[in-house]
Design a protein around this motif. Structure first.
Motif, PDB file in Angstrom:
ATOM      1  N   THR A  34      -5.607 -36.047  47.878  1.00  0.00           N
ATOM      2  CA  THR A  34      -6.546 -37.138  47.693  1.00  0.00           C
ATOM      3  C   THR A  34      -6.216 -38.245  48.682  1.00  0.00           C
ATOM      4  N   GLY A  35      -7.150 -39.151  48.865  1.00  0.00           N
ATOM      5  CA  GLY A  35      -6.950 -40.240  49.795  1.00  0.00           C
ATOM      6  C   GLY A  35      -7.053 -39.830  51.248  1.00  0.00           C
ATOM      7  N   VAL A  36      -7.603 -38.644  51.519  1.00  0.00           N
ATOM      8  CA  VAL A  36      -7.708 -38.151  52.891  1.00  0.00           C
ATOM      9  C   VAL A  36      -8.820 -38.897  53.625  1.00  0.00           C
ATOM     10  N   VAL A  37      -8.467 -39.514  54.758  1.00  0.00           N
ATOM     11  CA  VAL A  37      -9.462 -40.225  55.562  1.00  0.00           C
ATOM     12  C   VAL A  37      -9.952 -39.377  56.724  1.00  0.00           C
ATOM     13  N   ALA A  38      -9.161 -38.383  57.139  1.00  0.00           N
ATOM     14  CA  ALA A  38      -9.582 -37.535  58.250  1.00  0.00           C
ATOM     15  C   ALA A  38      -8.825 -36.217  58.234  1.00  0.00           C
ATOM     16  N   VAL A  39      -9.496 -35.206  58.766  1.00  0.00           N
ATOM     17  CA  VAL A  39      -8.886 -33.907  59.053  1.00  0.00           C
ATOM     18  C   VAL A  39      -8.959 -33.733  60.567  1.00  0.00           C
ATOM     19  N   VAL A  40      -7.819 -33.589  61.202  1.00  0.00           N
ATOM     20  CA  VAL A  40      -7.768 -33.392  62.649  1.00  0.00           C
ATOM     21  C   VAL A  40      -7.377 -31.950  62.924  1.00  0.00           C
ATOM     22  N   VAL A  41      -8.178 -31.281  63.757  1.00  0.00           N
ATOM     23  CA  VAL A  41      -7.950 -29.874  64.086  1.00  0.00           C
ATOM     24  C   VAL A  41      -7.780 -29.760  65.590  1.00  0.00           C
ATOM     25  N   THR A  42      -6.663 -29.169  66.023  1.00  0.00           N
ATOM     26  CA  THR A  42      -6.388 -29.086  67.453  1.00  0.00           C
ATOM     27  C   THR A  42      -7.219 -28.028  68.159  1.00  0.00           C
ATOM     28  N   HIS A  43      -7.541 -26.936  67.448  1.00  0.00           N
ATOM     29  CA  HIS A  43      -8.356 -25.880  68.073  1.00  0.00           C
ATOM     30  C   HIS A  43      -8.895 -24.941  67.007  1.00  0.00           C
ATOM     31  N   GLU A  44      -9.725 -24.012  67.430  1.00  0.00           N
ATOM     32  CA  GLU A  44     -10.563 -23.246  66.517  1.00  0.00           C
ATOM     33  C   GLU A  44      -9.911 -22.018  65.896  1.00  0.00           C
ATOM     34  N   HIS A  45      -8.740 -21.600  66.315  1.00  0.00           N
ATOM     35  CA  HIS A  45      -8.151 -20.379  65.783  1.00  0.00           C
ATOM     36  C   HIS A  45      -7.919 -20.493  64.279  1.00  0.00           C
ATOM     37  N   PRO A  46      -8.151 -19.396  63.542  1.00  0.00           N
ATOM     38  CA  PRO A  46      -8.127 -19.480  62.077  1.00  0.00           C
ATOM     39  C   PRO A  46      -6.767 -19.781  61.464  1.00  0.00           C
ATOM     40  N   ASP A  47      -5.672 -19.632  62.229  1.00  0.00           N
ATOM     41  CA  ASP A  47      -4.390 -20.071  61.673  1.00  0.00           C
ATOM     42  C   ASP A  47      -4.255 -21.586  61.710  1.00  0.00           C
ATOM     43  N   HIS A  48      -5.238 -22.266  62.340  1.00  0.00           N
ATOM     44  CA  HIS A  48      -5.239 -23.729  62.399  1.00  0.00           C
ATOM     45  C   HIS A  48      -6.399 -24.356  61.628  1.00  0.00           C
ATOM     46  N   VAL A  49      -7.451 -23.596  61.401  1.00  0.00           N
ATOM     47  CA  VAL A  49      -8.572 -24.140  60.631  1.00  0.00           C
ATOM     48  C   VAL A  49      -9.394 -23.000  60.051  1.00  0.00           C
ATOM     49  N   THR A  50      -9.820 -23.176  58.807  1.00  0.00           N
ATOM     50  CA  THR A  50     -10.820 -22.300  58.210  1.00  0.00           C
ATOM     51  C   THR A  50     -11.862 -23.170  57.521  1.00  0.00           C
ATOM     52  N   PRO A  51     -13.106 -22.707  57.484  1.00  0.00           N
ATOM     53  CA  PRO A  51     -14.132 -23.482  56.766  1.00  0.00           C
ATOM     54  C   PRO A  51     -13.760 -23.730  55.307  1.00  0.00           C
ATOM     55  N   ASP A  52     -13.143 -22.744  54.654  1.00  0.00           N
ATOM     56  CA  ASP A  52     -12.798 -22.913  53.246  1.00  0.00           C
ATOM     57  C   ASP A  52     -11.782 -24.035  53.050  1.00  0.00           C
TER      58      ASP A  52
END
Length: 211
Positions: A34-52
């Motif tokens: 909670t209290g999250v103001v931003a999500v920063v993602v360095t690149h698109e590979h799934p070990d770094h970001v998933t839509p879920d």
């Protein structure tokens, strides 16, 4: 400020009641914050970001923004997740966090593998997360989130990179592809690169460091 390392590349930074999530990917536990103001993602590979992962964070923090390079925007478009696109030299201020972005490209994996966008982030001029790259932010680094294991990573190059940056402190990340023995071996080499000028702090998933 406090950083909590989760599995692999994911980190949660806290300043007061505000939180910043970095690289919530598929090798990481479900990120409940909670209290999250931003999500920063360095690149698109799934070990770094998933839509879920991102949708879970946004559902709990509807005012949070998602920030990343163009490849991240494209990767999350089908999930109807808006991304504030950044690249090398850009700056954002989100809540109490000052964000400076450095670099444009992922480190080479192999000549047959396309190179994707990768933009590292320097938080409050103190913590640098390079993503999957050997990007030099061009300023002194107080705390480096240092990758130690990856298909693109060669230990000798990792040591040279860390020695050149000469951070005051570093902690290992990006370890999910390593066995326990491999993690210990790579972390020992990281320590050799850090300790002539700084100190290494090994954080297991869920552990935090105040800096």
């Amino acid at each position: 400020m406090e950083v909590t390392k989760l599995e692999h590349a994911c980190q949660v930074l806290r300043e007061g009641d505000a939180r910043l999530v970095l690289d919530p990917g598929g090798f990481t536990r479900s990120v409940d914050a909670t209290g999250v103001v931003a999500v920063v993602v360095t690149h698109e590979h799934p070990d770094h970001v998933t839509p879920d992962q991102v949708r879970r964070i946004l559902d709990a923090n509807p005012d949070a923004v998602v920030i990343g390079p163009e490849g991240v925007r494209a990767a999350l478009a089908d999930a109807d997740i808006a991304v504030d696109v950044v690249t090398d030299g850009d700056h954002r201020t989100v809540g109490p966090f000052s964000l400076d972005f450095h670099g444009t490209r992922h480190q080479l994996i192999h000549s047959s593998v396309p190179i994707v966008d990768n933009t590292g982030v320097l938080v409050d001029g103190r913590l640098f997360h390079p993503g999957d790259s050997y990007t030099d932010p061009g300023v002194p680094v107080e705390l480096l989130a240092a990758p130690v294991g990856a298909p693109w990573l060669k230990v000798a190059e990792m040591m040279d990179y860390v020695a050149a940056l000469a951070p005051t402190r570093a902690f290992p990340i990006h370890e999910a592809t390593l066995s326990d023995v491999g993690y210990q071996a790579h972390t020992a080499r990281l320590r050799e690169a850090v300790e002539p000028h700084g100190s290494l702090v090994v954080l297991r998933p869920g552990e935090s460091l105040t800096f």
